[in-house]
Design an enzyme around this catalytic site. Sequence first.
Site, PDB file in Angstrom:
ATOM      1  N   GLY A  46       0.843  -1.192   0.000  1.00 15.66           N
ATOM      2  CA  GLY A  46       0.000   0.000   0.000  1.00 15.66           C
ATOM      3  C   GLY A  46       0.873   1.235   0.000  1.00 15.66           C
ATOM      4  N   GLN A  51       2.983  10.052   1.296  1.00 13.51           N
ATOM      5  CA  GLN A  51       4.285   9.375   1.339  1.00 13.51           C
ATOM      6  C   GLN A  51       5.165   9.747   0.153  1.00 13.51           C
ATOM      7  OE1 GLN A  51       2.411   5.295   2.225  1.00 13.51           O
ATOM      8  NE2 GLN A  51       4.360   5.217   3.302  1.00 13.51           N
ATOM      9  N   CYS A  98       5.998  -0.018   7.429  1.00  8.75           N
ATOM     10  CA  CYS A  98       5.580   1.162   6.650  1.00  8.75           C
ATOM     11  C   CYS A  98       6.748   1.626   5.806  1.00  8.75           C
ATOM     12  CB  CYS A  98       5.146   2.284   7.593  1.00  8.75           C
ATOM     13  SG  CYS A  98       4.670   3.798   6.741  1.00  8.75           S
ATOM     14  N   LEU A  99       6.479   1.939   4.552  1.00  6.45           N
ATOM     15  CA  LEU A  99       7.544   2.393   3.652  1.00  6.45           C
ATOM     16  C   LEU A  99       8.151   3.714   4.115  1.00  6.45           C
ATOM     17  CD1 LEU A  99       5.870   1.463   0.248  1.00  6.45           C
ATOM     18  CD2 LEU A  99       7.760   0.263   1.378  1.00  6.45           C
ATOM     19  N   HIS A 140      -4.197   1.208   7.793  1.00  5.39           N
ATOM     20  CA  HIS A 140      -2.858   1.807   7.747  1.00  5.39           C
ATOM     21  C   HIS A 140      -2.824   2.970   6.742  1.00  5.39           C
ATOM     22  CE1 HIS A 140       1.696   1.350   7.828  1.00  5.39           C
ATOM     23  NE2 HIS A 140       1.486   2.154   6.798  1.00  5.39           N
ATOM     24  N   GLU A 141      -3.345   2.717   5.540  1.00  2.00           N
ATOM     25  CA  GLU A 141      -3.298   3.750   4.493  1.00  2.00           C
ATOM     26  C   GLU A 141      -4.248   4.902   4.803  1.00  2.00           C
ATOM     27  OE1 GLU A 141      -0.846   3.531   2.635  1.00  2.00           O
ATOM     28  OE2 GLU A 141      -0.392   1.439   3.058  1.00  2.00           O
ATOM     29  N   HIS A 144      -2.648   7.321   7.104  1.00  2.00           N
ATOM     30  CA  HIS A 144      -1.691   8.227   6.447  1.00  2.00           C
ATOM     31  C   HIS A 144      -2.374   9.511   5.992  1.00  2.00           C
ATOM     32  CE1 HIS A 144       2.225   6.327   6.180  1.00  2.00           C
ATOM     33  NE2 HIS A 144       1.725   5.192   5.733  1.00  2.00           N
TER      34      HIS A 144
HETATM   35 NI    NI Z   1       2.729   3.373   5.681  1.00  2.00          NI
END
Ligand code: NI
Length: 188
Positions: A46, A51, A98-99, A140-141, A144
């Site tokens: 995701g 991000q 998480c990226l 999670h997304e 963000h």
């Molecule tokens: Ni993330």
Amino acid sequence: MAVLPIRIYGDPVLHSPATAVTDFDNDLHELVANMIETMHEAPGVGLAAPQVGVPLRVFVYDWTDGNTQHSGVAINPRLWLSPQSVEPLDEDAESEGCLSVPGERFPLRRAEHVLLHAFELSGQPFQIEASGWLARIFQHEFDHLNGVLYVDRLDLENNKASKKAIRKNGWGVPGYSWMPGEDNLEAV
Ligand code: NI
């Protein structure tokens, strides 16, 4: 299409609420195409627009469960959550990454079931009921888009460990990003 640099914890765009999409135009199509390419290159399941430095309420996801692929884009999403279990955390089954906090994972309790309502690129509304890991991805997304990262939600012990990891990497301040395909970092 282009792979975009992914902002790291501490960049203000990650910690501020994103704004609603109003124009379903070519710029939005290009943003989503680039987000999908960036997510695949990372690789991740995701990715939310903040991000990649864009403060809009958009996320993409792509997760395969056995033989079933769940992928799409959610624009201006709303999310309804089932109550959370109060059972002890399972450190393996509930660990999340998480990226924007690359290379780290910490366990976090999430709602088991969610209902996602959002818009497609065409502007058409849709809704998806999800459970388990897909429900986790949506939570999670969605977070963000409200300036919340999963490490902000950890219990006391894991919060301390995550803060330590972020400090050790020199993050937690503006200006850090990494480039999928160039920087060899692991994250989910
Ligand atoms: Ni993330």
